[in-house]
Design an enzyme around this catalytic site. Sequence first.
Site, PDB file in Angstrom:
ATOM      1  N   SER A  90       0.840  -1.196   0.000  1.00 38.06           N
ATOM      2  CA  SER A  90       0.000   0.000   0.000  1.00 38.06           C
ATOM      3  C   SER A  90       0.877   1.249   0.000  1.00 38.06           C
ATOM      4  O   SER A  90       2.058   1.170  -0.359  1.00 38.06           O
ATOM      5  CB  SER A  90      -0.937  -0.031   1.218  1.00 38.06           C
ATOM      6  OG  SER A  90      -1.928   0.958   1.093  1.00 38.06           O
ATOM      7  N   ASN A  91       0.335   2.393   0.345  1.00 39.04           N
ATOM      8  CA  ASN A  91       1.110   3.637   0.383  1.00 39.04           C
ATOM      9  C   ASN A  91       0.616   4.513   1.529  1.00 39.04           C
ATOM     10  O   ASN A  91      -0.297   4.125   2.260  1.00 39.04           O
ATOM     11  CB  ASN A  91       1.019   4.360  -0.973  1.00 39.04           C
ATOM     12  CG  ASN A  91      -0.410   4.678  -1.333  1.00 39.04           C
ATOM     13  OD1 ASN A  91      -1.072   5.467  -0.664  1.00 39.04           O
ATOM     14  ND2 ASN A  91      -0.933   4.037  -2.371  1.00 39.04           N
ATOM     15  N   ARG A  92       1.216   5.677   1.686  1.00 40.92           N
ATOM     16  CA  ARG A  92       0.977   6.505   2.876  1.00 40.92           C
ATOM     17  C   ARG A  92      -0.232   7.433   2.766  1.00 40.92           C
ATOM     18  O   ARG A  92      -0.420   8.298   3.613  1.00 40.92           O
ATOM     19  CB  ARG A  92       2.218   7.349   3.172  1.00 40.92           C
ATOM     20  CG  ARG A  92       3.419   6.511   3.537  1.00 40.92           C
ATOM     21  CD  ARG A  92       4.565   7.383   4.023  1.00 40.92           C
ATOM     22  NE  ARG A  92       5.773   6.601   4.188  1.00 40.92           N
ATOM     23  CZ  ARG A  92       6.020   5.836   5.252  1.00 40.92           C
ATOM     24  NH1 ARG A  92       5.148   5.772   6.237  1.00 40.92           N
ATOM     25  NH2 ARG A  92       7.140   5.144   5.315  1.00 40.92           N
TER      26      ARG A  92
ATOM     27  N   ALA B 242      -4.699   7.592  -4.042  1.00 40.75           N
ATOM     28  CA  ALA B 242      -3.333   7.175  -4.417  1.00 40.75           C
ATOM     29  C   ALA B 242      -3.444   5.700  -4.810  1.00 40.75           C
ATOM     30  O   ALA B 242      -3.269   4.807  -3.977  1.00 40.75           O
ATOM     31  CB  ALA B 242      -2.389   7.368  -3.249  1.00 40.75           C
TER      32      ALA B 242
END
Length: 211
Positions: free
Chosen positions: A21-23, A88
């Site tokens: 995943s991402n932030r 995102a």
Amino acid sequence: MKVLITAGPTREAIDAVRFISNRSTGKMGYALAAAAVKRGFEVVLVSGPVSLSEVAGARIVQVESAAEMAAAVRNNLDNCDVVIMAAAVADYRPKTRFAGKLKKKPGGLTLELERTEDILAMLGASGRPGLRLVGFAAETDDVERNAKEKLTRKHLDFIAANDVSRPECGFAADTNCVTVYGADGGKYEIPFGSKAEVADEMWKIITGDVK
Ligand code: CTP
């Protein structure tokens, strides 16, 4: 006006318990949804996994992966006037999802990744008349050039360029620094402010209140 906004990260499963995943925290997308509700728009918020309270007055569609987000966007496009892709979306996902929980073995592990569908590019290529398309470009370098390249390549009406190299403008911040570029060559510098203030300014630009 009916508007569809995506927000948050996506999660791409490695096995039954792990993911890539991402932030992204979803704050900007949720602020755009709240500002749209205030304007009296019908709002569909397609949200990846976030820890934010729901936006009162918006219809929320919860998704996890990029593929689920793409399906949710397609399923909710009817009669939409504006789509803002603030999510995102992961660009890659593991090619194989292991059944159950992957057990460790001696040595390293290589994961093969494959591209996910680019939802915004798909919408841009479909050329739906009357649908305004807005993307985000989260960049650390060459912000203006990269943002304008995405505006053209994905056939967008507007792109919100976001310099995420600055901590006060990053994914988890409550404030943002955004410059919006329009397909007509317009450049709109939104003053530094809270994500709610930036969202409100973005709506003025998207709806043509600011020229
Ligand atoms: N986006 C999308 N589907 C994807 C990936 C991104 O719709 N699979 C959207 C994002 O929501 C955002 C915009 O496209 O509005 C970002 O463009 P992109 O070129 O994907 O930027 P990055 O993900 O930052 O990738 P890169 O800079 O590596 O090209």
